[in-house]
Write a protein that holds these residues in place. Sequence first.
Motif, PDB file in Angstrom:
ATOM      1  N   THR A  55      -5.252   5.442 -14.223  1.00 44.87           N
ATOM      2  CA  THR A  55      -4.107   6.173 -14.774  1.00 44.87           C
ATOM      3  C   THR A  55      -2.814   5.798 -14.069  1.00 44.87           C
ATOM      4  OG1 THR A  55      -5.539   8.048 -15.341  1.00 44.87           O
ATOM      5  CG2 THR A  55      -3.171   8.473 -15.258  1.00 44.87           C
ATOM      6  N   ASN A  56      -2.897   5.600 -12.750  1.00 47.77           N
ATOM      7  CA  ASN A  56      -1.697   5.341 -11.952  1.00 47.77           C
ATOM      8  C   ASN A  56      -1.534   3.887 -11.523  1.00 47.77           C
ATOM      9  OD1 ASN A  56      -0.613   8.286 -11.196  1.00 47.77           O
ATOM     10  ND2 ASN A  56      -2.855   8.343 -11.107  1.00 47.77           N
ATOM     11  N   ILE A  72     -17.076  12.013  -7.536  1.00 48.22           N
ATOM     12  CA  ILE A  72     -15.972  11.487  -6.726  1.00 48.22           C
ATOM     13  C   ILE A  72     -15.585  10.065  -7.127  1.00 48.22           C
ATOM     14  CG2 ILE A  72     -15.354  10.723  -4.394  1.00 48.22           C
ATOM     15  CD1 ILE A  72     -16.788  13.195  -3.313  1.00 48.22           C
ATOM     16  N   ASN A  73     -16.574   9.198  -7.240  1.00 42.93           N
ATOM     17  CA  ASN A  73     -16.281   7.804  -7.605  1.00 42.93           C
ATOM     18  C   ASN A  73     -15.683   7.703  -8.999  1.00 42.93           C
ATOM     19  OD1 ASN A  73     -16.527   4.834  -7.246  1.00 42.93           O
ATOM     20  ND2 ASN A  73     -18.037   5.032  -8.874  1.00 42.93           N
ATOM     21  N   GLY A  74     -16.251   8.466  -9.937  1.00 41.89           N
ATOM     22  CA  GLY A  74     -15.734   8.449 -11.298  1.00 41.89           C
ATOM     23  C   GLY A  74     -14.316   8.977 -11.378  1.00 41.89           C
ATOM     24  N   LYS A  75     -14.066  10.066 -10.643  1.00 42.44           N
ATOM     25  CA  LYS A  75     -12.717  10.635 -10.616  1.00 42.44           C
ATOM     26  C   LYS A  75     -11.729   9.645 -10.000  1.00 42.44           C
ATOM     27  CE  LYS A  75      -9.865  14.149 -11.157  1.00 42.44           C
ATOM     28  NZ  LYS A  75      -9.503  14.645 -12.509  1.00 42.44           N
ATOM     29  N   ALA A  76     -12.170   8.943  -8.954  1.00 40.54           N
ATOM     30  CA  ALA A  76     -11.315   7.933  -8.315  1.00 40.54           C
ATOM     31  C   ALA A  76     -10.963   6.826  -9.301  1.00 40.54           C
ATOM     32  CB  ALA A  76     -12.006   7.351  -7.090  1.00 40.54           C
ATOM     33  N   LEU A 123       0.839  -1.191   0.000  1.00 41.49           N
ATOM     34  CA  LEU A 123       0.000   0.000   0.000  1.00 41.49           C
ATOM     35  C   LEU A 123       0.881   1.250   0.000  1.00 41.49           C
ATOM     36  CD1 LEU A 123      -3.060   0.726   0.185  1.00 41.49           C
ATOM     37  CD2 LEU A 123      -2.706   1.032   2.637  1.00 41.49           C
ATOM     38  N   ASP A 124       0.654   2.118  -0.964  1.00 43.25           N
ATOM     39  CA  ASP A 124       1.421   3.363  -1.082  1.00 43.25           C
ATOM     40  C   ASP A 124       0.677   4.462  -0.321  1.00 43.25           C
ATOM     41  OD1 ASP A 124       2.868   5.587  -1.758  1.00 43.25           O
ATOM     42  OD2 ASP A 124       2.932   5.153  -3.905  1.00 43.25           O
ATOM     43  N   ILE A 125       1.050   4.661   0.933  1.00 47.44           N
ATOM     44  CA  ILE A 125       0.368   5.627   1.789  1.00 47.44           C
ATOM     45  C   ILE A 125       0.465   7.042   1.226  1.00 47.44           C
ATOM     46  CG2 ILE A 125       0.240   6.619   4.106  1.00 47.44           C
ATOM     47  CD1 ILE A 125      -0.578   3.699   4.007  1.00 47.44           C
ATOM     48  N   SER A 126       1.624   7.395   0.710  1.00 47.71           N
ATOM     49  CA  SER A 126       1.821   8.759   0.204  1.00 47.71           C
ATOM     50  C   SER A 126       0.913   9.054  -0.989  1.00 47.71           C
ATOM     51  CB  SER A 126       3.280   8.976  -0.192  1.00 47.71           C
ATOM     52  OG  SER A 126       3.649   8.101  -1.247  1.00 47.71           O
ATOM     53  N   PHE A 127       0.607   8.015  -1.792  1.00 46.67           N
ATOM     54  CA  PHE A 127      -0.246   8.234  -2.965  1.00 46.67           C
ATOM     55  C   PHE A 127      -1.699   8.472  -2.565  1.00 46.67           C
ATOM     56  CE2 PHE A 127      -2.869   7.006  -6.591  1.00 46.67           C
ATOM     57  CZ  PHE A 127      -2.300   7.802  -7.578  1.00 46.67           C
ATOM     58  N   ILE A 128      -2.093   8.002  -1.390  1.00 46.63           N
ATOM     59  CA  ILE A 128      -3.465   8.244  -0.932  1.00 46.63           C
ATOM     60  C   ILE A 128      -3.722   9.744  -0.853  1.00 46.63           C
ATOM     61  CG2 ILE A 128      -5.065   8.002   1.006  1.00 46.63           C
ATOM     62  CD1 ILE A 128      -3.836   5.280   1.580  1.00 46.63           C
ATOM     63  N   MET A 129      -2.754  10.513  -0.323  1.00 49.40           N
ATOM     64  CA  MET A 129      -2.898  11.965  -0.243  1.00 49.40           C
ATOM     65  C   MET A 129      -2.916  12.589  -1.631  1.00 49.40           C
ATOM     66  SD  MET A 129      -3.463  14.698   1.346  1.00 49.40           S
ATOM     67  CE  MET A 129      -3.406  14.073   3.031  1.00 49.40           C
ATOM     68  N   THR A 130      -2.059  12.082  -2.518  1.00 55.22           N
ATOM     69  CA  THR A 130      -2.040  12.595  -3.893  1.00 55.22           C
ATOM     70  C   THR A 130      -3.384  12.358  -4.575  1.00 55.22           C
ATOM     71  OG1 THR A 130       0.329  12.116  -4.068  1.00 55.22           O
ATOM     72  CG2 THR A 130      -0.873  12.425  -6.128  1.00 55.22           C
ATOM     73  N   SER A 152      -6.500   4.800  -4.432  1.00 52.19           N
ATOM     74  CA  SER A 152      -7.460   5.768  -4.981  1.00 52.19           C
ATOM     75  C   SER A 152      -8.834   5.607  -4.346  1.00 52.19           C
ATOM     76  CB  SER A 152      -7.556   5.604  -6.498  1.00 52.19           C
ATOM     77  OG  SER A 152      -6.321   5.879  -7.115  1.00 52.19           O
ATOM     78  N   TYR A 153      -9.254   4.367  -4.185  1.00 55.09           N
ATOM     79  CA  TYR A 153     -10.585   4.142  -3.608  1.00 55.09           C
ATOM     80  C   TYR A 153     -10.598   4.407  -2.096  1.00 55.09           C
ATOM     81  CZ  TYR A 153     -11.985   2.290  -8.099  1.00 55.09           C
ATOM     82  OH  TYR A 153     -12.280   2.164  -9.442  1.00 55.09           O
ATOM     83  N   ILE A 154      -9.472   4.226  -1.440  1.00 57.75           N
ATOM     84  CA  ILE A 154      -9.388   4.613  -0.025  1.00 57.75           C
ATOM     85  C   ILE A 154      -9.536   6.129   0.105  1.00 57.75           C
ATOM     86  CG2 ILE A 154      -7.810   4.844   1.948  1.00 57.75           C
ATOM     87  CD1 ILE A 154      -6.742   2.062   1.300  1.00 57.75           C
TER      88      ILE A 154
END
Length: 236
Positions: A194-195, A184-188, A3-10, A201-203
């Motif tokens: 993409t990444n 929000i869901n669509g953007k997630a 799990l990439d914790i830093s990407f959750i904020m991004t 992303s869903y978190i």
Amino acid sequence: MQLDISFIMTAFLEILQALPLTLAITFVPLVIGFGIGIGIALIRLYEVRYIHRVAGFYVSFLRGTPLILHIYIVYLGIPMIFDRLSAHFGWGMNSSSIPLIIFIFIAFSLNAGAYMSEIIRSGILAVNKGEIEAAYSIGMTTRQAMWRIVLPQALLISLPNLCNMFIGLLHGSSLAFSISLLEINGKASIVASTNWKFVESYIAAAIIYWGLTLIAEQITGLLEKRLRTFAKGGVA
């Protein structure tokens, strides 16, 4: 896989860009549905001739079928009707000019109206009948008694359920992605694909939904407290 914790904020910051659309999909149908709900509730309570059976069918059908079906029926059905009317009357327009969000507003408003009519109707029935009799005794008409005495108390009783309705619409807004609206869901989903970081992303999306739900619950609690204080004759 880690799990990439830093990407959750991004992802959180990217997904947050879809917040205005999500709130629009939630609030606009909530307001329109509230108006529909009051009208349908009163029609059914007073059994308005002919119309109350139609109102009963409306509530039964909309509450008995999933929201996603309402979206598809509106999204596919309205363009058919609009294009035929446009061709018949020579409007020179077609359904492709209708913004997608209009279909969502219509589907969500109809759905919310059905549920809120039952919430409001149960609230009205919970008001002591003595209140209405007292209103009649001082010369109020039925309409005055309803708008000045019954409905304010019914709305206070119904406030927790109306909050639940808001939360339901908020979570249901995720279905707007089914017709390509990026809430929000669509953007997630876009950020995730993409990444290639789907869990993160869903978190992030879940945190946003949860935060909005907590805010709604806090506002409802404060409103309920102030309204109850006011109803008891205290200082709000």
